[in-house]
Design a protein around this motif. Structure first.
Motif, PDB file in Angstrom:
ATOM      1  N   PHE A1069       0.828  -1.212   0.000  1.00  0.00           N
ATOM      2  CA  PHE A1069       0.000   0.000   0.000  1.00  0.00           C
ATOM      3  C   PHE A1069       0.863   1.264   0.000  1.00  0.00           C
ATOM      4  CE2 PHE A1069      -4.012  -1.909   2.226  1.00  0.00           C
ATOM      5  CZ  PHE A1069      -4.147  -2.814   1.188  1.00  0.00           C
ATOM      6  N   GLU A1070       2.106   1.110   0.532  1.00  0.00           N
ATOM      7  CA  GLU A1070       2.993   2.271   0.633  1.00  0.00           C
ATOM      8  C   GLU A1070       4.042   2.299  -0.462  1.00  0.00           C
ATOM      9  OE1 GLU A1070       1.807   4.114   2.882  1.00  0.00           O
ATOM     10  OE2 GLU A1070       0.551   2.541   3.740  1.00  0.00           O
ATOM     11  N   ALA A1071       3.825   1.493  -1.524  1.00  0.00           N
ATOM     12  CA  ALA A1071       4.786   1.456  -2.630  1.00  0.00           C
ATOM     13  C   ALA A1071       4.835   2.806  -3.331  1.00  0.00           C
ATOM     14  CB  ALA A1071       4.409   0.351  -3.611  1.00  0.00           C
ATOM     15  N   GLU A1072       5.997   3.077  -3.894  1.00  0.00           N
ATOM     16  CA  GLU A1072       6.168   4.360  -4.568  1.00  0.00           C
ATOM     17  C   GLU A1072       5.394   4.402  -5.881  1.00  0.00           C
ATOM     18  OE1 GLU A1072      10.259   5.175  -5.064  1.00  0.00           O
ATOM     19  OE2 GLU A1072      10.712   5.256  -2.912  1.00  0.00           O
ATOM     20  N   GLN A1073       5.338   3.246  -6.585  1.00  0.00           N
ATOM     21  CA  GLN A1073       4.658   3.217  -7.881  1.00  0.00           C
ATOM     22  C   GLN A1073       3.133   3.248  -7.683  1.00  0.00           C
ATOM     23  OE1 GLN A1073       6.875   0.995  -6.872  1.00  0.00           O
ATOM     24  NE2 GLN A1073       8.710   1.446  -8.126  1.00  0.00           N
ATOM     25  N   GLU A1074       2.495   4.137  -8.405  1.00  0.00           N
ATOM     26  CA  GLU A1074       1.041   4.294  -8.293  1.00  0.00           C
ATOM     27  C   GLU A1074       0.298   3.038  -8.716  1.00  0.00           C
ATOM     28  OE1 GLU A1074       0.221   7.624 -10.688  1.00  0.00           O
ATOM     29  OE2 GLU A1074       1.103   9.103  -9.303  1.00  0.00           O
ATOM     30  N   ASP A1075       0.718   2.399  -9.854  1.00  0.00           N
ATOM     31  CA  ASP A1075       0.015   1.222 -10.336  1.00  0.00           C
ATOM     32  C   ASP A1075       0.169   0.054  -9.369  1.00  0.00           C
ATOM     33  OD1 ASP A1075       2.698   1.075 -10.813  1.00  0.00           O
ATOM     34  OD2 ASP A1075       2.534   0.173 -12.806  1.00  0.00           O
ATOM     35  N   VAL A1076       1.332  -0.012  -8.696  1.00  0.00           N
ATOM     36  CA  VAL A1076       1.525  -1.082  -7.719  1.00  0.00           C
ATOM     37  C   VAL A1076       0.589  -0.869  -6.535  1.00  0.00           C
ATOM     38  CG1 VAL A1076       3.167  -2.164  -6.136  1.00  0.00           C
ATOM     39  CG2 VAL A1076       3.898  -1.500  -8.437  1.00  0.00           C
ATOM     40  N   ARG A1077       0.548   0.403  -6.016  1.00  0.00           N
ATOM     41  CA  ARG A1077      -0.332   0.672  -4.891  1.00  0.00           C
ATOM     42  C   ARG A1077      -1.788   0.376  -5.249  1.00  0.00           C
ATOM     43  NH1 ARG A1077       2.380   5.690  -4.679  1.00  0.00           N
ATOM     44  NH2 ARG A1077       0.434   6.786  -5.104  1.00  0.00           N
ATOM     45  N   GLY A1078      -2.165   0.815  -6.416  1.00  0.00           N
ATOM     46  CA  GLY A1078      -3.562   0.626  -6.811  1.00  0.00           C
ATOM     47  C   GLY A1078      -3.932  -0.826  -6.991  1.00  0.00           C
ATOM     48  N   ARG A1079      -3.045  -1.581  -7.673  1.00  0.00           N
ATOM     49  CA  ARG A1079      -3.373  -2.978  -7.921  1.00  0.00           C
ATOM     50  C   ARG A1079      -3.345  -3.784  -6.622  1.00  0.00           C
ATOM     51  NH1 ARG A1079      -6.673  -5.765 -10.781  1.00  0.00           N
ATOM     52  NH2 ARG A1079      -6.218  -7.976 -10.452  1.00  0.00           N
ATOM     53  N   ALA A1080      -2.432  -3.453  -5.718  1.00  0.00           N
ATOM     54  CA  ALA A1080      -2.344  -4.150  -4.444  1.00  0.00           C
ATOM     55  C   ALA A1080      -3.605  -3.914  -3.612  1.00  0.00           C
ATOM     56  CB  ALA A1080      -1.111  -3.695  -3.692  1.00  0.00           C
ATOM     57  N   ILE A1081      -4.104  -2.699  -3.636  1.00  0.00           N
ATOM     58  CA  ILE A1081      -5.316  -2.379  -2.861  1.00  0.00           C
ATOM     59  C   ILE A1081      -6.526  -3.156  -3.395  1.00  0.00           C
ATOM     60  CG2 ILE A1081      -6.925  -0.521  -2.339  1.00  0.00           C
ATOM     61  CD1 ILE A1081      -4.518   1.360  -2.162  1.00  0.00           C
ATOM     62  N   VAL A1082      -6.662  -3.240  -4.737  1.00  0.00           N
ATOM     63  CA  VAL A1082      -7.796  -3.972  -5.325  1.00  0.00           C
ATOM     64  C   VAL A1082      -7.680  -5.458  -5.027  1.00  0.00           C
ATOM     65  CG1 VAL A1082      -8.910  -4.608  -7.488  1.00  0.00           C
ATOM     66  CG2 VAL A1082      -8.165  -2.251  -7.129  1.00  0.00           C
ATOM     67  N   LEU A1083      -6.475  -6.030  -5.203  1.00  0.00           N
ATOM     68  CA  LEU A1083      -6.296  -7.462  -4.964  1.00  0.00           C
ATOM     69  C   LEU A1083      -6.505  -7.800  -3.486  1.00  0.00           C
ATOM     70  CD1 LEU A1083      -5.568 -10.187  -6.171  1.00  0.00           C
ATOM     71  CD2 LEU A1083      -3.151  -9.652  -5.775  1.00  0.00           C
ATOM     72  N   TYR A1084      -6.205  -6.855  -2.636  1.00  0.00           N
ATOM     73  CA  TYR A1084      -6.430  -7.061  -1.209  1.00  0.00           C
ATOM     74  C   TYR A1084      -7.928  -7.313  -0.937  1.00  0.00           C
ATOM     75  CZ  TYR A1084      -6.177  -6.314   3.843  1.00  0.00           C
ATOM     76  OH  TYR A1084      -6.249  -6.468   5.210  1.00  0.00           O
ATOM     77  N   GLY A1085      -8.786  -6.545  -1.577  1.00  0.00           N
ATOM     78  CA  GLY A1085     -10.212  -6.753  -1.407  1.00  0.00           C
ATOM     79  C   GLY A1085     -10.676  -8.080  -1.951  1.00  0.00           C
ATOM     80  N   ASP A1086     -10.116  -8.514  -3.113  1.00  0.00           N
ATOM     81  CA  ASP A1086     -10.489  -9.811  -3.676  1.00  0.00           C
ATOM     82  C   ASP A1086     -10.063 -10.949  -2.755  1.00  0.00           C
ATOM     83  OD1 ASP A1086     -11.545  -8.508  -5.860  1.00  0.00           O
ATOM     84  OD2 ASP A1086      -9.724  -8.720  -7.076  1.00  0.00           O
ATOM     85  N   ALA A1087      -8.842 -10.822  -2.188  1.00  0.00           N
ATOM     86  CA  ALA A1087      -8.310 -11.894  -1.354  1.00  0.00           C
ATOM     87  C   ALA A1087      -9.116 -12.049  -0.068  1.00  0.00           C
ATOM     88  CB  ALA A1087      -6.849 -11.625  -1.034  1.00  0.00           C
ATOM     89  N   MET A1088      -9.596 -10.941   0.481  1.00  0.00           N
ATOM     90  CA  MET A1088     -10.355 -11.026   1.716  1.00  0.00           C
ATOM     91  C   MET A1088     -11.661 -11.803   1.537  1.00  0.00           C
ATOM     92  SD  MET A1088     -10.073  -7.461   3.777  1.00  0.00           S
ATOM     93  CE  MET A1088     -10.857  -6.572   2.459  1.00  0.00           C
ATOM     94  N   ASN A1089     -12.197 -11.864   0.317  1.00  0.00           N
ATOM     95  CA  ASN A1089     -13.462 -12.547   0.061  1.00  0.00           C
ATOM     96  C   ASN A1089     -13.265 -13.918  -0.599  1.00  0.00           C
ATOM     97  OD1 ASN A1089     -15.804 -10.435   0.585  1.00  0.00           O
ATOM     98  ND2 ASN A1089     -14.089  -9.326  -0.361  1.00  0.00           N
ATOM     99  N   SER A1090     -12.054 -14.453  -0.583  1.00  0.00           N
ATOM    100  CA  SER A1090     -11.793 -15.743  -1.237  1.00  0.00           C
ATOM    101  C   SER A1090     -11.291 -16.803  -0.260  1.00  0.00           C
ATOM    102  CB  SER A1090     -10.760 -15.553  -2.348  1.00  0.00           C
ATOM    103  OG  SER A1090      -9.533 -15.098  -1.823  1.00  0.00           O
ATOM    104  N   GLY A1091     -11.365 -16.541   1.031  1.00  0.00           N
ATOM    105  CA  GLY A1091     -10.841 -17.508   1.989  1.00  0.00           C
ATOM    106  C   GLY A1091     -11.840 -18.544   2.414  1.00  0.00           C
TER     107      GLY A1091
END
Length: 1256
Positions: A1069-1091
Motif C-alpha cells: 500500500f505504501e509502494a512508490e509506484q502508483e500502479d503497484v499501490r492501486g493494484r495491491a489495494i484492489v487485490l487485497y479486497g479480492d483476497a479477503m473474500n476468497s478464503g
C-alpha cells in the motif's frame, strides 16, 4: 306550401269595381283594402232598402244644430267619384318589415276550390294571383290539417297543460292540438282580470265553436248594434257627429282635469241606452267604434278615425278608449284604419318619439305632451285591431307585429310604453289563439316580437310587485306555439332570459325588503308561484313542439349555471323546475322519436351532485329528477323489465337510511345499465370536473359517486382513454386530500378492470420524466396483483422494438418502448412498487440490458456521456441515458445497493456508455451479482429464456450473464450440471461469435471441470513463492494473474492462501509506484473474500488492520489509487458489517470536502467504538511518512481521536501503546516544517495528559 290560404275571408279584395291596394309590408307601401269578402262589405257598409226606409222613432234622435249641419256637409262623400275610393296619402317609411317569402305558384286544384268557395270568377282569381305575388305577408296553410277540436273546460293555471296532456297520454287517438294547449294556457292566465281585455265582434267565429266570445262585450251592445243597423245613413252620420263632439268635450275635460259627462248622457238618451252609473271610461269610445263599424263610407270613416287619433294621449283611459274605437272600426274598415295609423306615424310619431322629458319644475304645460304617449296608443290600436278583425287579421299579423316592434323600439321607455306593448301583445295572442286557422299560417315577425318581450323582462326590477313577469312569459309561450317553429337560437335566448329573471329573484322570505317602500303588492309568495307556473308551462310547450330526448337535453342545458349556483334558493328553484317538467313529460307525454343525446349524461351528473345538498327540497327533487330521466330512457327503449326494476329500486331507496351509501348504489347501477356509452362517458366526465371545486362536501360526493360508478364494472374499454385524459387534467386542481384519495381508489378500480387500456393511455398522457402522472402509477400499486400486471405490461412494451427503417418512417412519434422504459425508470423510485420491482427483478434486468444494446444498434447513444449525477437538471434524459439510469436504479432501490456500489467505485457503469465496452460492463455487473448473491436463481431462469430467443442481442446478454453465474455457490441448487451443459452446448451453435466464445468459456469453468480447482491452487502457491523475488515492474502483472486465479476458483476459495496473500499485499500500500499501490489495494479486497468460511474471522482481523492505511490513502496523490482505495475500503466495511455501510458509500461516491471527510471518520469510529485506541496507534506510524498528504491526513485523524474520543482512549489504551505513540509524536518536535511543529505544540498538552492518565 307557402302562399295565401284558399279561403275567401283571407283574400281581402277591395270594393267591387275598384282596384285593390296591396297589403303593405312597410309604411312606404299603400295600405291594404278592408278585410273580408265583397259580400261582407255589402253587409257592413249598407243595409237593405227596407231598413233604410224605416223612419227613426220620434223622440229618439235629438241632435244639436251644429251636428246636423256637419252631417249635411258630409253628404257629398256618400257617392264615390269616378276614380273610386280615395286612398290615403302615401305614408312615410318608418321601419321596413322583413319581407315574408311567398311561393311563386299555387296548385290548380287549390285555386279551383278557392274560387268555388268564394263564388268569384276570373277577376277574383286574378286578384288572388296579384296578392300572392305581393312580398308582404308569409302565409302557410297546412295541407290536410285537421279541424280543431272543441277545447275542454277551463282549468287552473298550474295544471291546465298537464290535464290536457293527460288526455293525450291516455287517448293517443285524440291528441289535443297545439291550439287547444295554448288556448287553455292563455284562457287561464291572460283573460281573467287583465285591464286591457277588449270586446270582440259578436259574430266572432270562435263563439260558435267554443261558446265564448273573443273578448267580453257588454250586454247592451247587441241591441245597440241592431238599432244602428236599422238607421238610415243620415241618422248614422248625425249620430257619429254627436259622438265626435262628445269625445272632444271629454278630451277637453281630461286635459283640464275636469269631469263632465252631460253630453255622453244625452247621447245615451238618444240611443235609448240606460247604463249603470258611473259609466265606464271607454263606454263612449265603444259606442263610437260600433257606429263607425256599421258605416259603409270610407271617407266618413277616415274623417272620424282622424278625429279620434287627434285626441289627447295623456291618460290611460283616453289611450284605451281610442284604441278600442279604432279596433272595433277596423273589423269592417281594416285598410282605412291601417292607412290612417300609417299616416299618423308619419306625421306625428317621428316628431315626438325622441322628445326630451318634461321637467317637473315647468309651470306651463308643454304642447307636445298631447302626443307624448301616442306610440302607446298606436300599440293598443294594433292590439285592438287584431282582437276585432277576426280571420281577416291573419294575413296582417306580420305587418301588425312589425309596427308593434317598431313603436316599442323607437319610443322612450317608461311604464306606460311597457304596459301598452304587453297589452297589445296579449290581444294579438288572444286573437291568434281563438282562430283555428292560425296554425295553418307562417308568421315571420314573431321572433322580433319575442325579442321585445324579452327586453321587457330584462328591464324588470329584481323584486316581484305584480304578475307582469308571468304575463310576459305566457305570451311568449303562446307565440312560440305558432308556425314556423322558433329557431334554437331564439329558444335559447328565451330560456336564458326567463330563467335569469326568475331564479335571480331574492328568496321569498326576504323579498319584501327589496321593494321600494311606496310600492304595495299582494302576497309575494303567490306572485312567485304563479310566475313559476308560467315558466313551467313555457317549458312544457317547448317539449310539446318536439317530443324527444333531444329537446329534454336542450332545455336542461340552460339550467346548468343555476344548478352550479352558490345560492341555495337558486338551486332549489331550478331543480324544482326540472322535476316538474320531467314529471309532466313522464306522466302525460310519449316521445314521437327516439334520440340519445350524449350530453344528457352531463345533465344527469349535475343533478347527482345535488343529492347531498344542504337544502332537503333540493336533495329530494334532484334524486327524483334522476329517477324520472331514467324512466324516460327506459320507456324510450321499451324495456318493461327494467321499468319494474326501477320502481322497486326507488321504493327501496325511499326506505333506506339517509346516511347509508347504499342509497347511491342501486340508482347508479340503473344508470350504468340505461345510459349509452357516450352518455355514460359524459356523466363520468362531469363528476370528474366537479372534483376541483371549493366545497369539500361537494367534491367528496363527486368522488364517492365516481367510485360507485366504477365499482359497478360499467366502464367499457373504449371509454378509458377519454376518462383518464380528463382525470389527468383535473387532478392538478383538486384541493381536498380526501377527494384525492378517493380518486386514487377510482384509478385503482379502473386499472383492475382494464389494465392494458389504462397502462396504454397513461403512457400517452405525458412524458414520464415530467412526473405529473406519478400519483396515478402509485394508485395502480395499491393492489399487489395489479402492480404486477402493470410491470408485466411495461416489460412487454419494452420488447416492442421496431426496426431502424420503421423508426425513420415515424420519427415524429416517440416509440412506445421508450415511454415504457421511462416509466419503469420512474417506478423504481416509487415506494409502492418496491416489492413488485423485486418480484420482477430478473425480467426488468434482462429487459434493460437488452434495450440498451438495442439503442446502441439504432445509434441513439448521443448524450449518454453528458449526464452528471450531482447536478439536478429538469431536462429529460436521452433514451440511452434513461436506460442506463434505470439499470443503476434497479440495484440502488432494491436490497442490492452493494452491486451498484461495486460498479460505481470501479467505474463499471461507464463501461455501459458505449457499445465497444458494453460486454465488459455486463460481465462486471454479473460478477458483482454473484459476489453479493443477487437474485441468482431468477436471473438464471430469465437468462436461459433469453438464450433461446431468436434475437441476437438477447442471446449476447444471456450468455454473458450465465457464464458469470457459473461461479455462484448456490447455482447447483437451482439447476443441474447436465442442464447447464445443454444450454452451453446450445450456445456453441449460435451464429454469433461472441455467444459461441462465451459458451466455450462456460464449459471450461470450475463448475463444469471441478478438477481444475486443485491445479489453480497449486499455481497460486507458486505465484506466492515468487512474489517477494519479483522486480517492481513485474508485480503488477503478477497481481493481475493472482486476481484471475482467485476469480476462477470462485466460491470454492483458496483457503489459507488468502491470508498469505493479504499479508504480502498490505506493505505494498505504501509502494512508490502508483500502479503497484492501486493494484495491491484492489487485490487485497479480492483476497479477503476468497478464503471461505473457515478463514473468514482471520481475514476480518486483518481487514481491521488495513482500515487506517486505506483511510489515509483516500488522500492519495493519484486519483486512480483513491478510487480503488474507496472500493476496497467499502468492501472491508461490508465484510466487517458496519452499521452505516450505505451512508458510507454515499460519502465515498459523491462526498466532497471537509464535510465528507468528517462523515467518513465518524462512520469508521462509531462502527468500531471499542477499538479507537488501536486506530490511534496505527495512525501514529504515519506521522513520520515521507508522503506529505499521508502525514497530514494522519495528523487530522489523530487530532479527531484526541478531541472526540479522549475518555475512550484513557480507558482502553495500554502503557505500551502510549509509549509507541509518544515515540512517534516526539518525532514531530524535530521536524522543520511549520505544520508538524504547530501540530506538536497544539496537542502536546493533550498527549501529556493522556500518557499521565494511562501511567497511573
Amino acid at each position: 306550401m307557402t302562399g295565401v290560404p284558399a279561403s275567401s275571408s283571407c283574400s281581402m279584395p277591395g270594393p267591387s269595381g275598384h282596384s285593390e291596394p296591396k297589403c303593405p309590408d312597410d309604411m312606404g307601401q299603400r295600405a291594404p283594402s278592408s278585410g273580408g269578402t265583397p259580400q261582407s262589405i255589402a253587409v257592413l257598409g249598407s243595409r237593405p232598402a227596407s231598413d233604410r226606409a224605416a223612419p227613426c222613432p220620434k223622440g229618439q234622435l235629438k241632435l244639436k244644430a251644429s251636428a246636423a249641419a256637419a252631417a249635411a256637409e258630409d253628404l257629398e262623400f256618400l257617392s264615390p267619384g269616378p276614380s273610386g275610393l280615395k286612398a290615403p296619402p302615401e305614408p312615410l317609411l318608418l321601419c321596413p318589415a322583413r319581407p315574408a317569402p311567398l311561393s311563386s305558384r299555387k296548385l290548380p286544384a287549390q285555386e279551383t276550390e278557392a274560387g268555388e268557395r268564394g263564388g268569384r270568377g276570373g277577376e277574383e282569381t286574378q286578384r288572388r294571383a296579384d296578392h300572392r305575388t305581393s312580398p308582404q305577408i308569409c302565409l302557410v296553410r297546412s295541407s290536410g290539417a285537421p279541424a280543431p277540436k272543441p277545447p275542454l273546460a277551463p282549468i287552473s293555471l298550474a295544471f291546465g297543460a298537464l290535464c290536457l296532456l293527460r288526455v293525450a297520454h291516455t287517448r293517443d287517438s285524440q291528441t289535443p292540438s297545439k291550439r287547444q294547449f295554448m288556448g287553455y294556457l292563455l284562457q287561464e292566465a291572460l283573460i281573467p282580470g287583465f285591464p286591457h281585455d277588449a270586446c270582440s265582434h259578436p259574430d266572432s267565429p270562435s263563439r260558435a265553436a267554443t261558446g265564448e266570445a273573443l273578448s267580453e262585450s257588454p250586454p247592451w251592445e247587441k241591441a245597440l248594434v241592431a238599432r244602428i243597423r236599422a238607421m238610415s245613413l243620415l241618422e248614422k252620420r248625425v249620430l257619429l257627429e254627436a259622438a265626435r263632439q262628445c269625445s272632444q268635450e271629454q278630451n277637453q275635460c281630461v286635459t283640464k282635469e275636469k269631469t263632465s259627462d252631460g253630453s255622453i248622457q244625452e247621447l245615451l238618451k238618444t240611443l235609448n241606452l240606460h247604463l249603470k252609473q258611473p259609466l265606464e271610461k271607454t263606454c263612449l269610445f265603444r259606442i263610437y267604434g260600433l257606429m263607425l263599424r256599421e258605416v259603409a263610407s270610407e271617407n266618413l270613416v277616415k274623417k272620424h278615425v282622424a278625429n279620434l287619433l287627434e285626441l289627447s294621449h295623456q291618460t290611460s283611459s283616453q289611450r284605451a278608449g281610442i284604441a278600442l274605437a279604432i279596433g272595433i272600426t277596423a273589423s269592417s274598415h281594416l285598410e282605412v284604419v291601417w292607412a290612417m295609423l300609417e299616416h299618423l306615424g308619419r306625421t306625428r310619431f317621428l316628431r315626438s318619439s325622441y322628445m326630451p322629458p318634461v321637467s317637473e319644475e315647468e309651470e306651463q304645460p308643454d304642447p307636445n305632451l298631447h302626443w307624448k304617449w301616442m306610440s302607446s296608443t298606436c300599440l293598443l290600436c294594433y292590439g285592438q285591431m287584431a282582437m276585432h278583425a277576426r280571420k281577416q287579421i291573419l294575413p296582417w299579423v306580420d305587418n301588425i307585429t312589425s309596427r308593434m316592434v317598431y313603436y316599442y323600439s323607437c319610443s322612450n321607455y317608461d311604464n306606460i310604453l311597457k304596459t301598452s306593448f304587453l297589452s297589445a301583445a296579449i290581444m294579438l295572442m288572444k286573437a291568434l289563439k281563438w282562430d283555428s286557422s292560425a296554425q295553418t299560417y307562417k308568421f315571420t315577425q314573431i321572433p322580433e316580437l319575442i325579442h321585445c318581450l324579452l327586453t321587457l323582462l330584462q328591464k324588470e326590477p329584481n323584486f316581484l310587485a305584480s304578475l307582469f313577469r308571468q304575463k310576459i312569459i305566457l305570451v311568449i309561450a303562446g307565440l312560440s306555439s305558432l308556425r314556423p317553429s322558433l329557431k334554437p337560437l331564439v329558444k335559447s335566448r328565451i330560456l336564458q332570459t326567463c330563467l335569469q329573471s326568475l331564479y335571480q329573484l331574492p328568496p321569498t322570505e326576504t323579498r319584501n325588503s327589496c321593494k321600494p317602500a311606496l310600492v304595495s303588492t299582494p302576497d309575494v309568495k303567490v306572485l312567485y308561484q304563479k310566475t313559476m307556473q308560467a315558466l313551467n308551462l313555457l317549458l312544457q310547450n317547448f317539449i310539446s313542439e318536439n317530443k324527444s330526448m333531444d329537446e329534454i337535453y336542450f332545455l336542461l342545458q340552460h339550467t346548468e349555471p343555476w344548478l352550479k349556483s352558490d345560492k341555495t334558493h337558486e338551486r332549489r328553484r331550478v331543480v324544482q323546475t326540472i322535476f316538474l317538467l320531467l314529471k309532466c313529460v313522464v306522466d302525460f307525454m310519449k316521445f314521437t322519436e327516439e334520440a340519445t343525446p350524449s350530453m344528457l349524461g352531463h345533465q344527469i351528473g349535475l343533478l347527482m351532485l345535488l343529492w347531498q345538498d344542504k337544502d332537503e327540497v333540493t336533495q329530494s327533487h334532484s334524486r327524483q329528477s334522476v329517477y324520472l330521466l331514467l324512466q324516460l330512457l327506459i320507456q324510450q327503449k321499451g324495456n318493461m323489465m327494467e321499468f319494474v326494476y326501477l320502481n322497486k329500486m326507488k321504493n327501496f331507496e325511499v326506505r333506506a337510511s339517509s346516511k347509508s351509501e347504499m342509497k347511491f348504489y342501486y340508482l347508479v347501477k340503473a344508470l350504468n345499465e340505461s345510459l349509452t356509452v357516450a352518455q355514460h362517458t359524459k356523466l363520468i366526465l362531469t363528476l370528474l370536473h366537479e372534483l376541483c371545486g371549493h366545497k369539500c362536501l361537494h367534491c367528496d360526493l363527486a368522488s364517492q359517486l365516481l367510485l360507485v360508478v366504477f365499482e359497478d364494472c360499467s366502464v367499457r374499454p373504449e371509454q378509458v382513454a377519454e376518462i383518464l385524459q380528463s382525470l389527468f387534467q383535473e387532478m392538478a386542481g383538486i384541493t381536498f386530500k380526501n377527494t384525492l384519495q378517493t380518486l386514487m381508489k377510482v384509478v385503482t378500480v379502473l386499472g383492475t378492470q382494464h389494465t392494458q387500456e389504462t397502462v396504454e393511455v397513461m403512457l400517452s398522457l405525458c412524458h414520464p420524466s415530467e412526473r405529473q402522472i406519478t400519483p396515478l402509477w402509485e394508485a395502480l400499486a395499491t393492489n399487489n396483483q395489479l402492480a404486477r400486471r402493470v410491470l408485466v405490461l411495461l416489460y412487454m412494451k419494452i420488447h416492442l422494438r421496431p426496426s431502424q427503417l420503421l423508426i425513420r418512417l415515424s420519427e415524429q412519434t416517440e416509440m412506445v418502448s421508450m415511454l415504457a422504459l421511462g416509466t419503469i425508470y420512474e417506478l423504481l423510485y416509487i415506494q409502492e412498487y418496491k416489492a413488485t420491482v423485486l418480484w420482477a427483478f430478473a425480467g426488468i434486468l434482462l429487459g434493460l440490458l437488452t434495450q440498451l444494446h438495442y439503442l446502441f444498434e439504432l445509434g441513439m447513444a448521443e448524450g449518454i456521456k453528458d449526464y452528471q449525477e450531482d447536478i439536478l437538471d429538469a431536462k429529460p434524459l436521452s433514451p440511452c441515458r434513461t436506460c442506463l439510469e434505470a439499470l443503476k436504479g434497479l440495484f440502488w432501490t432494491t436490497n442490492y445497493w452493494e452491486v451498484f456500489a461495486h460498479l460505481k467505485l470501479l467505474r463499471g457503469w461507464e463501461l455501459f456508455e458505449q457499445l465497444e465496452t458494453y460486454t465488459e460492463g455486463v460481465t462486471l455487473l454479473a460478477r458483482a451479482m454473484v459476489h453479493y448473491d443477487c437474485e441468482v436463481k431468477a436471473v438464471l431462469g430469465q437468462a436461459v429464456i433469453s438464450l433461446k430467443s431468436s434475437e441476437e442481442r438477447e442471446n449476447i446478454v444471456a450468455i454473458l450473464i450465465i457464464t458469470e453465474l457459473l461461479h455462484s455457490r448456490e447455482l447447483t441448487q437451482y439447476m443441474s450440471r447436465k442442464t447447464i451443459n445443454n444450454f452451453l452446448n446450445l450456445g456453441l451453435k449460435n451464429p454469433n461469435q461472441l455467444v459461441r466464445a462465451r459458451s466455450l468459456i462456460g464449459l471450461s469453468s470450475m463448475l463444469m471441470s471441478p478438477k481444475k480447482v486443485v491445479l489453480l491452487r497449486n499455481l497460486l502457491a507458486g505465484l506466492l513463492d515468487s512474489f517477494q523475488k519479483a522486480e517492481p515492474k513485474d508485480l503488477v502483472g503478477l497481481m493481475e494473474i493472482m486476481g484471475d486465479v482467485l476469480h476462477h476458483v470462485g466460491w470454492k476459495g483458496v483457503g489459507a492462501f488468502s491470508l498469505k496473500i493479504v499479508e504480502r499485499l498490505l506493505p505494498l500500500f505504501e509502494a512508490e509506484q502508483e500502479d503497484v499501490r492501486g493494484r495491491a489495494i484492489v487485490l487485497y479486497g479480492d483476497a479477503m473474500n476468497s478464503g471461505g468460511k473457515t478463514y473468514q474471522e482471520a481475514l476480518k482481523n486483518h481487514a481491521f488492520q488495513a482500515l487506517v492505511p486505506l483511510l489515509f490513502h483516500l488522500a492519495d496523490s493519484c486519483p486512480e489509487v483513491v478510487m480503488k482505495t474507496k472500493f476496497t475500503f467499502l468492501r472491508c466495511a461490508i465484510l466487517l458489517q458496519w452499521e452505516f455501510r450505505k451512508q458510507l458509500f454515499g460519502k465515498l461516491a459523491w462526498g466532497r470536502g471537509l464535510g465528507a471527510e468528517n462523515d467518513i471518520f465518524l462512520y469508521m469510529m462509531e462502527s468500531n467504538f471499542d477499538n479507537c485506541h488501536k486506530f490511534l496507534t496505527q495512525a501514529s506510524m504515519y506521522l513520520g511518512s515521507p508522503y506529505k498528504n499521508l502525514k497530514l491526513t494522519a495528523m487530522k485523524f489523530i487530532a479527531g481521536v484526541l478531541q472526540d474520543y479522549f475518555i475512550n482512549l484513557c480507558i482502553f489504551l495500554k502503557k505500551s501503546d502510549v509509549e509507541i505513540f509518544m515515540k512517534q509524536f516526539e518525532i514531530l518536535k524535530h521536524k522543520q516544517d511549520p505544520v508538524s511543529r504547530r501540530f506538536y505544540q497544539s496537542f502536546l498538552e493533550d498527549v501529556t495528559e493522556l500518557s499521565q492518565y494511562v501511567a497511573k
